[in-house]
Design an enzyme around this catalytic site. Structure first.
Site, PDB file in Angstrom:
ATOM      1  N   LYS A 108      32.339  18.789   8.481  1.00  0.00           N
ATOM      2  CA  LYS A 108      31.317  18.527   9.669  1.00  0.00           C
ATOM      3  C   LYS A 108      30.222  17.352   9.214  1.00  0.00           C
ATOM      4  CE  LYS A 108      30.860  23.426   9.769  1.00  0.00           C
ATOM      5  NZ  LYS A 108      30.080  24.382   9.675  1.00  0.00           N
ATOM      6  N   GLY A 109      30.281  17.259   7.869  1.00  0.00           N
ATOM      7  CA  GLY A 109      29.410  16.455   7.320  1.00  0.00           C
ATOM      8  C   GLY A 109      29.122  15.039   8.021  1.00  0.00           C
ATOM      9  N   ASP A 118      31.637  12.079  -3.587  1.00  0.00           N
ATOM     10  CA  ASP A 118      31.047  12.482  -4.888  1.00  0.00           C
ATOM     11  C   ASP A 118      32.201  12.556  -5.957  1.00  0.00           C
ATOM     12  OD1 ASP A 118      29.407  13.527  -6.623  1.00  0.00           O
ATOM     13  OD2 ASP A 118      29.412  15.684  -5.873  1.00  0.00           O
ATOM     14  N   GLU A 145      33.426   9.031   6.132  1.00  0.00           N
ATOM     15  CA  GLU A 145      32.855  10.174   5.407  1.00  0.00           C
ATOM     16  C   GLU A 145      31.570  10.121   5.297  1.00  0.00           C
ATOM     17  OE1 GLU A 145      33.177  12.953   4.691  1.00  0.00           O
ATOM     18  OE2 GLU A 145      34.126  13.394   2.822  1.00  0.00           O
ATOM     19  N   ASP A 146      30.823  11.192   4.937  1.00  0.00           N
ATOM     20  CA  ASP A 146      29.371  11.280   4.642  1.00  0.00           C
ATOM     21  C   ASP A 146      29.197  11.003   3.320  1.00  0.00           C
ATOM     22  OD1 ASP A 146      30.307  13.640   3.487  1.00  0.00           O
ATOM     23  OD2 ASP A 146      28.973  14.783   4.370  1.00  0.00           O
ATOM     24  N   ASP A 161      24.680  18.846   4.335  1.00  0.00           N
ATOM     25  CA  ASP A 161      23.955  20.100   4.405  1.00  0.00           C
ATOM     26  C   ASP A 161      23.731  20.843   2.832  1.00  0.00           C
ATOM     27  OD1 ASP A 161      26.950  20.486   3.832  1.00  0.00           O
ATOM     28  OD2 ASP A 161      26.489  22.696   4.055  1.00  0.00           O
ATOM     29  N   LYS A 169      28.182   8.308  -4.551  1.00  0.00           N
ATOM     30  CA  LYS A 169      27.641   8.773  -5.911  1.00  0.00           C
ATOM     31  C   LYS A 169      28.581   8.215  -6.946  1.00  0.00           C
ATOM     32  CE  LYS A 169      25.770  13.161  -4.573  1.00  0.00           C
ATOM     33  NZ  LYS A 169      25.647  14.580  -5.070  1.00  0.00           N
ATOM     34  N   PHE A 192      21.469  15.777  -5.492  1.00  0.00           N
ATOM     35  CA  PHE A 192      21.890  16.611  -4.218  1.00  0.00           C
ATOM     36  C   PHE A 192      20.982  16.203  -3.031  1.00  0.00           C
ATOM     37  CE2 PHE A 192      22.641  20.048  -1.340  1.00  0.00           C
ATOM     38  CZ  PHE A 192      24.256  19.743  -1.392  1.00  0.00           C
ATOM     39  N   ARG A 244      21.491  19.680   8.221  1.00  0.00           N
ATOM     40  CA  ARG A 244      22.281  18.508   8.790  1.00  0.00           C
ATOM     41  C   ARG A 244      21.725  17.826   9.891  1.00  0.00           C
ATOM     42  NH1 ARG A 244      27.657  19.450   7.032  1.00  0.00           N
ATOM     43  NH2 ARG A 244      28.350  21.582   6.927  1.00  0.00           N
TER      44      ARG A 244
HETATM   45  P1  IMP Z   1      33.905  15.358  -3.258  1.00  0.00           P
HETATM   46  O1  IMP Z   1      35.035  15.947  -2.851  1.00  0.00           O
HETATM   47  O2  IMP Z   1      33.291  16.013  -4.387  1.00  0.00           O
HETATM   48  O3  IMP Z   1      33.815  13.987  -3.197  1.00  0.00           O
HETATM   49  O4  IMP Z   1      32.674  15.877  -2.167  1.00  0.00           O
HETATM   50  C1  IMP Z   1      32.744  15.348  -0.978  1.00  0.00           C
HETATM   51  C2  IMP Z   1      32.181  16.245   0.051  1.00  0.00           C
HETATM   52  O5  IMP Z   1      31.191  17.223  -0.548  1.00  0.00           O
HETATM   53  C3  IMP Z   1      31.196  15.701   1.027  1.00  0.00           C
HETATM   54  O6  IMP Z   1      32.056  15.329   2.049  1.00  0.00           O
HETATM   55  C4  IMP Z   1      30.080  16.774   1.249  1.00  0.00           C
HETATM   56  O7  IMP Z   1      30.279  17.643   2.247  1.00  0.00           O
HETATM   57  C5  IMP Z   1      29.821  17.531   0.047  1.00  0.00           C
HETATM   58  N1  IMP Z   1      28.860  16.689  -1.015  1.00  0.00           N
HETATM   59  C6  IMP Z   1      28.772  16.117  -1.957  1.00  0.00           C
HETATM   60  N2  IMP Z   1      27.800  15.460  -2.331  1.00  0.00           N
HETATM   61  C7  IMP Z   1      26.805  16.171  -1.567  1.00  0.00           C
HETATM   62  C8  IMP Z   1      25.527  16.245  -1.656  1.00  0.00           C
HETATM   63  O8  IMP Z   1      24.617  15.655  -2.482  1.00  0.00           O
HETATM   64  N3  IMP Z   1      24.844  16.871  -0.524  1.00  0.00           N
HETATM   65  C9  IMP Z   1      25.536  17.486   0.434  1.00  0.00           C
HETATM   66  N4  IMP Z   1      26.817  17.533   0.539  1.00  0.00           N
HETATM   67  C10 IMP Z   1      27.386  16.846  -0.505  1.00  0.00           C
HETATM   68 MG    MG Z   2      29.048  20.076   2.915  1.00  0.00          MG
END
Ligand code: IMP
Ligand code: MG
Length: 179
Positions: free
Chosen positions: A42-43, A101, A97-98, A159, A129, A152, A165
């Site tokens: 949903k992000g 990370d 994508e939001d 969220d 990030k 974070f 959100r």
């Molecule tokens: P990744 O798989 O670790 O790259 O994570 C990506 C997903 O993790 C994003 O779509 C977010 O939903 C969540 N996410 C990663 N970092 C944050 C943050 O700082 N705040 C909120 N959600 C995050």
């Molecule tokens: Mg999330």
């Protein structure tokens, strides 16, 4: 400002301006391609809604829902909860994508969408990030709104356990807001 927010990292104005620029970049690269913009639920939904309106040409919308996070930690186990509906064979696809990370979620989604025979696949993320990348993940985004430090963040779709959100900006949570 919301009482649980320690610092506004990106204001509404900063986000709005950057999205206009990203819209121009996407228009240059996809203006004649009728791309499919895939929203990762949903992000990304807030970013997605603004981003597609900054793209002034034909495009189509699709949605995919995945899950991997619990609280502030990525579990690494990515699951598809709802897949795209459209046939993506031969289509130019851009994932919106939001935040990028660890990169695990996007790596998984990319592999999944590539297996559908897309003509091309690119990633547009509002936030990146770079320090968060998991060992062995080499994936990078093709379009990045903002590079941010390894904190974070919440708001503008992002969220903490489903809250925040709806904040119109991106902010850093106060430590005491983590229950
Ligand atoms: P990744 O798989 O670790 O790259 O994570 C990506 C997903 O993790 C994003 O779509 C977010 O939903 C969540 N996410 C990663 N970092 C944050 C943050 O700082 N705040 C909120 N959600 C995050
Ligand atoms: Mg999330």
């Amino acid at each position: 400002m919301h009482k649980d927010i320690q610092q506004v990292l990106l204001s509404e104005e900063q986000i709005r301006d950057r999205i206009q620029q990203l819209g121009q970049e996407l228009l240059r690269d996809y203006g004649d391609k009728n791309p499919v913009f895939v929203c990762i639920l949903k992000g990304a939904v807030v970013f997605y809604a603004d981003m597609i309106r900054a793209f002034d040409a034909h495009c189509e919308m699709e949605f995919i829902q995945i899950s991997s996070y619990q609280g502030t930690q990525s579990t690494g186990n990515v699951m598809i909860r709802q897949d795209v509906r459209k046939d993506l064979q031969g289509r130019h696809v851009v994932i919106l994508e939001d935040i990028l990370d660890t990169g695990r979620s996007l790596a998984y989604v990319c592999e999944h969408l590539r297996s559908k025979g897309v003509a091309s696949l690119k990633i547009c993320t509002l936030l990146d990030k770079p320090e968060g990348r998991a060992p062995g993940v080499t994936l990078e985004a093709d379009y990045v709104g903002f590079h941010i430090p390894n904190a974070f963040v919440v708001g503008y779709g992002l969220d903490y356990d489903e809250y925040y959100r709806n904040l119109p900006y991106v902010g850093i949570l106060k430590p005491e807001a983590y229950a």
